[in-house]
Design an enzyme around this catalytic site. Structure first.
Site, PDB file in Angstrom:
ATOM      1  N   SER A  32       6.499 -11.399 -10.230  1.00  0.00           N
ATOM      2  CA  SER A  32       7.308 -11.414  -9.023  1.00  0.00           C
ATOM      3  C   SER A  32       8.574 -12.242  -9.254  1.00  0.00           C
ATOM      4  O   SER A  32       9.334 -11.953 -10.180  1.00  0.00           O
ATOM      5  CB  SER A  32       6.479 -11.939  -7.848  1.00  0.00           C
ATOM      6  OG  SER A  32       7.108 -11.658  -6.615  1.00  0.00           O
ATOM      7  N   ASP A  64       4.418  -1.007  -4.132  1.00  0.00           N
ATOM      8  CA  ASP A  64       5.294  -2.164  -4.005  1.00  0.00           C
ATOM      9  C   ASP A  64       6.708  -1.714  -3.644  1.00  0.00           C
ATOM     10  O   ASP A  64       7.249  -0.786  -4.260  1.00  0.00           O
ATOM     11  CB  ASP A  64       5.297  -2.910  -5.350  1.00  0.00           C
ATOM     12  CG  ASP A  64       6.069  -4.214  -5.317  1.00  0.00           C
ATOM     13  OD1 ASP A  64       6.562  -4.613  -4.244  1.00  0.00           O
ATOM     14  OD2 ASP A  64       6.173  -4.849  -6.388  1.00  0.00           O
ATOM     15  N   HIS A 105       2.059  -5.048  -4.558  1.00  0.00           N
ATOM     16  CA  HIS A 105       2.629  -6.298  -5.046  1.00  0.00           C
ATOM     17  C   HIS A 105       1.554  -7.390  -5.060  1.00  0.00           C
ATOM     18  O   HIS A 105       0.796  -7.548  -4.115  1.00  0.00           O
ATOM     19  CB  HIS A 105       3.774  -6.719  -4.127  1.00  0.00           C
ATOM     20  CG  HIS A 105       4.632  -7.811  -4.693  1.00  0.00           C
ATOM     21  ND1 HIS A 105       5.659  -7.557  -5.569  1.00  0.00           N
ATOM     22  CD2 HIS A 105       4.603  -9.154  -4.521  1.00  0.00           C
ATOM     23  CE1 HIS A 105       6.237  -8.703  -5.904  1.00  0.00           C
ATOM     24  NE2 HIS A 105       5.617  -9.680  -5.284  1.00  0.00           N
TER      25      HIS A 105
END
Length: 296
Positions: free
Chosen positions: A141, A238, A268
């Site tokens: 991320s 995501d 995600h």
């Protein structure tokens, strides 16, 4: 109307008081023995802490991988990557340095990426107890965005030499609001917090086109020739998937893409929030394989 910076900062500070994600037993890899040591790393933006994971064969002559955790550039929970660091140290035979970098609003962009780069320079130094000449970076991320930024700075500054970058579902285009990234079939996990993350991390919208923030955005057209070879992981559900694909295509055009791994059905933070141990195990195995191959 744009979210005021003071309000975004206030919400971020309140959210930071909460606990980090608790890894499920199936994806924590607690069964993998880990020799871990706390270290302090000097950077231009102050000292940061890090945890060093040593592979079974020891640190001497082992390659090194510097990892940056996720958290929207706002949350500071390096422990959420403990399972990943254990897995990579054990299965790729590398020393893993898990960096606890400073977060916004205390340290905004480009300070976070500069701090990450300084940590990698430190890890590459010949006086370390591992082989800093065999070096990789990566992150999940926001940490993946920092890894991409570190690779870009290493390209621009002529070092340190990076053998690989592992970009694990990273945000790579902050020029597009998170609400506009959502479409049918996507999860809404980042839609609500996205404006807070973006405003806190890089308050001036026009500055989000910067190459260290949005390398998948339309404004960054510089050549990536010579940048570290990359593995890009995207997740089907995501909202960051499309920008990950765009950056993977850009890397491929620069002959710098080792593999684009697109995980079907995944969202995600699948490795932190989900319970699909087989999915996590399979993904980590592919990452470890690339790391082992690049740093051998």
């Amino acid at each position: 109307m744009a979210l005021p910076v003071w309000l975004a900062d206030g919400i971020a500070r309140l959210a930071q008081r909460g606990p980090g994600p608790k890894l499920g037993e199936a994806v924590s890899f607690a069964d993998i023995p880990a020799t871990a040591e706390a270290v302090t790393i000097p950077t231009r933006h102050g000292e940061v802490s890090a945890t060093v994971y040593v592979p079974p064969a020891g640190a001497a002559e082992a390659p090194v991988f510097v990892n940056f955790h996720g958290g929207g550039f706002v949350f500071r929970h390096p422990e959420q990557d403990d399972g990943l660091c254990r897995y990579l140290a054990h299965h790729a035979g590398v020393v893993v340095v898990n960096v606890d970098y400073d977060v916004a609003p205390g340290l905004r962009s480009p300070g976070q990426t500069e701090q990450a780069y300084d940590a990698v320079v430190w890890a590459a130094a010949p006086e370390r107890p591992w082989d800093g000449a065999r070096l990789g970076v990566g992150g999940s991320s926001a940490g993946g965005a920092h890894a991409a930024g570190v690779a870009r700075l290493a390209l621009e500054h002529g070092g340190p030499a990076l053998a690989v970058q592992l970009l694990h579902y990273p945000p790579l285009d902050l020029t597009v609001p998170s609400k506009q990234k959502w479409s049918k079939g996507k999860e809404r996990l980042l839609v609500g917090m996205g404006p807070i993350f973006d405003r806190t991390y890089r308050p001036v919208e026009a500055e989000r086109a910067d190459r260290l923030v949005s390398p998948a955005g339309p404004s960054d057209t510089a050549s990536l020739s010579g940048i570290a070879p990359a593995v890009v992981v995207t997740c089907e559900r995501d909202i960051l998937r499309e920008e990950g694909i765009r950056y993977a295509q850009r890397l491929r055009a620069a002959d710098a893409l080792l593999e684009h791994i697109d995980l079907p059905g995944a969202g995600h933070g699948y490795n932190l929030l989900g319970k699909d141990a087989d999915l996590v195990q399979g993904s980590y195995a592919r990452l470890a394989g690339h790391l082992r191959s690049a740093l051998r």
